[in-house]
Enzyme design. Structure first.
Site, PDB file in Angstrom:
ATOM      1  N   TYR A   1       0.856  -1.190   0.000  1.00  0.00           N
ATOM      2  CA  TYR A   1       0.000   0.000   0.000  1.00  0.00           C
ATOM      3  C   TYR A   1       0.889   1.236   0.000  1.00  0.00           C
ATOM      4  O   TYR A   1       1.867   1.315   0.742  1.00  0.00           O
ATOM      5  CB  TYR A   1      -0.897   0.021   1.240  1.00  0.00           C
ATOM      6  CG  TYR A   1      -1.720   1.287   1.395  1.00  0.00           C
ATOM      7  CD1 TYR A   1      -3.020   1.360   0.921  1.00  0.00           C
ATOM      8  CD2 TYR A   1      -1.175   2.415   2.019  1.00  0.00           C
ATOM      9  CE1 TYR A   1      -3.768   2.524   1.061  1.00  0.00           C
ATOM     10  CE2 TYR A   1      -1.913   3.580   2.159  1.00  0.00           C
ATOM     11  CZ  TYR A   1      -3.210   3.630   1.678  1.00  0.00           C
ATOM     12  OH  TYR A   1      -3.943   4.785   1.798  1.00  0.00           O
TER      13      TYR A   1
ATOM     14  N   GLU B   1      -3.997   7.368  -3.901  1.00  0.00           N
ATOM     15  CA  GLU B   1      -3.871   6.085  -3.207  1.00  0.00           C
ATOM     16  C   GLU B   1      -3.584   4.982  -4.211  1.00  0.00           C
ATOM     17  O   GLU B   1      -4.345   4.800  -5.166  1.00  0.00           O
ATOM     18  CB  GLU B   1      -5.150   5.785  -2.431  1.00  0.00           C
ATOM     19  CG  GLU B   1      -5.067   4.541  -1.564  1.00  0.00           C
ATOM     20  CD  GLU B   1      -6.331   4.321  -0.761  1.00  0.00           C
ATOM     21  OE1 GLU B   1      -6.280   4.404   0.471  1.00  0.00           O
ATOM     22  OE2 GLU B   1      -7.394   4.074  -1.389  1.00  0.00           O
TER      23      GLU B   1
END
Length: 387
Positions: A109, A198
């Site tokens: 991530y 993101e």
């Protein structure tokens, strides 16, 4: 302002970040015309909606051949996807993204956002990709690191980049790619006025390559006027129709789930108004700030917007007239109420500039309007009126 995954990946590609090759489809006939742009026979079919959790809702499919791709695309296009972010009503799929499948070895991530508290750019890295980062932060916070970077020409330096990617344990070649991605994210934040980028997941493939497999971007609404290339990416189908209508009249409106509609001038006063409604046992149906210098027409538009919500059983108007004149507000309310034949209870609290004139307009309107002395009195009256 949010954009779709395929649009976010185009921006990433523009700034030099590695993404999978893909095609966007608005109708099923386009598949046969565009599929030759892809070189793999393994595909990932993705529903394009402004919400996370698509995979669990059936909005992401791994497909091994063209006939199955056509069949699954037909099923997915027009489907209502319900995820933890859409609410129970879900979102209708009106576009699809087909990309070449990747062989995933490991998922990570990575995100980049504006940290308003410190006036820095924050990078969040985690070894747990493909999951809700909030859940990882709650259950295994040691798997996340945050690094905050000062705004400067050229973006993060080598030392700062090393800290951002330290949790990933990349080899030297992968570190070079990761550094390029981080600089790309920083540049997008600065040059496109993004609030949040993101990448979830950022992956290592079995051939040891790094790819941005999924991407989400949000942009600063206050800066959109200087980013026409971003504004044209706006998809009104993904927005609440009432909020879209509000933006046309420069109204700050957010739909909520309660039964008492609110019209207030000033965000702070609006929050206080919603709080006191909750204090007396009810829930606000919206946040609505008409601003400091609203015209009669703008007030009328706000009033109609509130009443377009079928859940609204009563309306509380709370105006403190500074720049906003209470007589202007009152006339807008009267005009709108008469035009739509108002039947819901209406409580009005006016204070400040021309409040006597405003009260006189309301009193002479022959409408069933309850006047309140203060905010406490107003909340009591509207809660009682809808019982």
């Amino acid at each position: 302002m949010n954009i779709h995954e395929h649009q976010a990946k185009e921006i990433l590609k523009e700034f030099g970040a590695p993404v999978s090759k893909g095609i966007v489809i608005f109708n099923l006939d386009e598949i046969k015309n565009k599929i030759s742009q892809l070189t793999s026979n393994d595909y990932v079919l993705k529903a394009q909606i402004h919400a996370g959790g698509r995979g669990k809702a059936g909005g992401v499919k791994l497909i091994k051949n063209l006939p199955d791709l056509m069949s699954e695309s037909k099923k997915m296009m027009g489907k209502i996807l319900v995820t933890h972010q859409t609410g129970p009503e879900g979102k209708k799929v009106k576009r699809l993204y087909i990309e070449e499948a990747s062989t995933i070895l490991k998922e990570f991530y990575l995100s980049c956002l504006v940290d308003r508290e410190t006036s820095k750019i924050a990078f969040i890295s985690s070894i747990e990709g493909g999951m809700d980062i909030e859940k990882v932060a709650l259950e295994t916070p040691e798997k996340i690191i945050t690094n905050k970077i000062d705004l400067k020409e050229g973006g993060p330096n080598n030392e700062e980049i090393e800290k951002i990617i330290s949790i990933f344990e990349f080899n030297e070649k992968q570190k070079l790619t990761a550094a390029k991605i981080i600089k790309s994210l920083y540049e997008i934040i600065i040059k496109k006025d993004a609030n949040l980028i993101e990448i979830n997941p950022l992956i290592i493939t079995k051939s040891k390559e790094i790819i941005c497999l999924d991407a989400k971007m949000n942009f600063d609404d206050n800066a959109i006027f200087r980013r026409p290339e971003i504004y044209k990416l706006r998809d009104l189908n993904e927005e609440d129709p009432a909020e879209t209508e509000a933006s046309k009249h420069d109204l700050a409106y957010i739909k909520l789930n309660g039964s008492i509609g609110c019209m207030v001038n000033g965000a702070g006063l609006a929050m206080a108004t919603m709080d006191i409604i909750k204090l007396y046992g009810q829930e606000p149906a919206n946040f609505l700030d008409v601003g400091g210098g609203a015209s009669k027409e703008k007030v009328a538009a706000a009033f109609k917007l509130i009443l377009s919500d079928k859940n609204v059983k009563g309306i509380l108007i709370n105006i403190f007239g500074g720049i906003m004149r209470c007589d202007v507000l009152a006339q807008g309310v009267v005009d709108a109420a008469k035009e739509i034949n108002l039947s819901a209870p209406l409580v009005v609290r006016l204070a400040g500039t021309n409040f006597k004139e405003g009260k006189e307009i309301l009193d002479k309107s022959n409408l069933k309007i309850l006047s309140a002395l203060d905010l406490n009195d107003a909340a009591k009256k509207i809660v009682e009126a809808i019982k």
